[in-house]
Design an enzyme around this catalytic site. Structure first.
Site, PDB file in Angstrom:
ATOM      1  N   HIS A 398       0.817  -1.222   0.000  1.00 55.57           N
ATOM      2  CA  HIS A 398       0.000   0.000   0.000  1.00 55.57           C
ATOM      3  C   HIS A 398       0.851   1.273   0.000  1.00 55.57           C
ATOM      4  CE1 HIS A 398      -3.660   2.039  -0.045  1.00 55.57           C
ATOM      5  NE2 HIS A 398      -4.288   1.489   0.983  1.00 55.57           N
ATOM      6  N   ASP A 402      -2.620   1.843  -4.664  1.00 56.05           N
ATOM      7  CA  ASP A 402      -3.882   2.102  -3.976  1.00 56.05           C
ATOM      8  C   ASP A 402      -4.977   1.216  -4.567  1.00 56.05           C
ATOM      9  OD1 ASP A 402      -2.835   4.228  -2.331  1.00 56.05           O
ATOM     10  OD2 ASP A 402      -2.835   5.463  -4.157  1.00 56.05           O
TER      11      ASP A 402
END
Length: 421
Positions: A398, A402
């Site tokens: 992450h 995204d």
């Protein structure tokens, strides 16, 4: 000969040998003071992926061992030195009493030298044209093993100590003399339990997985996938592929679709750096291959973006066969930019999160194929139909990606598979 007259050459690992993979010295194949020949294997290294060898950079005499068995061998670290002008002392070849075996002394100038050792396998026949290290010789005699029954995983199919241990692990009942050694490795801790020591591969896998979790925040997205189109295509083309010596598996379709989805969403094929995101133009696609209790290895299809389905299927077959026979070279497990985990082959529907193969940014998971009832609209009416389905997931770093890139990749992957012609 004094130190000033010596011409010492360092024994090192190059970057292309390790490529960030942690390696450990499994065994030295030569004793200190013993003659070595350029390009002759002198050290056996073990990683979480493959067994590999370090060869002598020059002719000479092994002068010093700086990294001992069980210690990490890092990139550009000096593992030992070779005296290019040295001559082996005849005393190195003298067989001495067994109580000297595996002992070493340190000279006043702190140069470690091995004492001469008795060869317990003198007279033991070797497989033709195969170098057998002292450690392999000792293990083969201790467990009464015919080395001709073992396929070596070292360079030029040389038998390594790990090959011997793997052979014993798969057929312990066939070797009565192996019982004492195996018993020493498995110690009971309480009634009904035992300790099974970790192999070096398992230790390195554990460290690699822990490092990945600590480094990258893992997030997983899951989609449904209809496999009808590729099942139909495979049924029509399987024999044509077989006629050319290629096994057409479902994994080949998944690899091809992953490449297309990466071309659509290139950031998936990347590596996170503190200063920016490195996006690769080439797709070196790794696929997890289980080795039973021994762990997991990830062969890499190099430059998959340039391959068609036939070429992908052929490379999958070749690498899978080599993986299961413990014959992969270091280059065949290096350079991956994206990985597929086909965990469904063992019955898993969903696995989450699948640990990212650092330093990559994402890993694709493929669940078990099964027939499920789904709802489709036909002529304005909802109908229940039976479809061959599976769950697919993408676990991302992450820091690098995204939800947008994740779901965009999975949507395109799904579209490619479901519309396969």
């Amino acid at each position: 000969m004094s130190d000033k007259e010596m011409k010492l050459v360092d024994i090192k690992l190059s970057a292309d040998q390790t490529e960030g993979t942690q390696a450990t010295v499994a065994q030295w194949l030569k004793r200190t003071g013993e003659q070595v020949v350029k390009d002759e294997p002198i050290i056996e290294l073990e990683t979480d992926k493959v067994m590999m060898e370090v060869v002598a950079p020059v002719d000479g005499v092994l002068h010093e061992k700086l990294v001992l068995e069980g210690e990490p061998a890092e990139e550009n670290k000096i593992l030992g030195t070779i005296d290019e002008t040295g001559v082996s002392n005849p005393s190195n070849e003298i067989k001495t009493d067994t109580n000297l075996e595996d002992r070493a002394e340190t000279t006043p100038n702190n140069v470690s030298i091995d004492l001469p050792r008795k060869d317990p396998t003198a007279g033991l026949p070797n497989p033709p044209s195969t170098f057998i290290s002292p450690a392999v010789r000792r293990l083969s005699q201790q467990h009464n093993i015919d080395l001709n029954q073992i396929q070596g995983s070292g360079k030029n199919h040389r038998i390594t100590s790990r090959d011997i241990k793997a052979y014993l692990a798969t057929s312990p009942n066939d070797h009565a003399t192996a019982a004492p050694a195996l018993a020493a490795q498995v110690e009971p801790t309480a009634a009904g339990s035992e300790i099974i020591p970790h192999t070096q591969m398992r230790k390195i896998i554990a460290e690699h997985m822990q490092h990945s979790v600590q480094t990258a925040p893992h997030v997983t997205s899951v989609f449904d996938l209809d496999l009808s189109a590729i099942i139909k295509h495979r049924k029509s083309h399987k024999q044509a592929f077989a006629d050319q010596g290629v096994k057409l598996t479902f994994t080949a379709y998944f690899v091809a679709a992953a490449v297309q989805a990466i071309k659509h969403q290139p950031k998936i094929n990347s590596q996170f750096h503190e200063h920016g995101l490195e996006v690769f133009k080439h797709v070196n696609l790794g696929f997890g291959t289980a080795l039973g209790d021994d762990g997991l290895i990830v062969p890499v299809i190099q430059q998959a973006q340039n391959m068609n389905l036939m070429q992908i299927a052929a490379e999958l077959t070749r690498l899978t066969d080599k993986a299961r026979n413990n014959q992969l070279s270091q280059k065949e497990v290096q350079g991956g930019t994206f990985t597929i985990s086909n965990h469904g082959v063992s019955g898993s529907l969903v696995a989450t999160p699948i640990i990212i193969n650092q330093p990559q940014s994402a890993i694709l998971g493929l669940g078990k194929m099964e027939k499920r009832v789904v709802v489709e609209e036909h002529n304005g009416q909802d109908m229940m139909v039976i479809k061959p389905m599976c769950y697919i997931s993408l676990t991302i770093d992450h820091r690098a990606l995204d939800a947008y890139q994740t779901n965009d990749f999975l949507s395109h992957f799904k579209a490619v598979i479901e519309a396969w012609q």
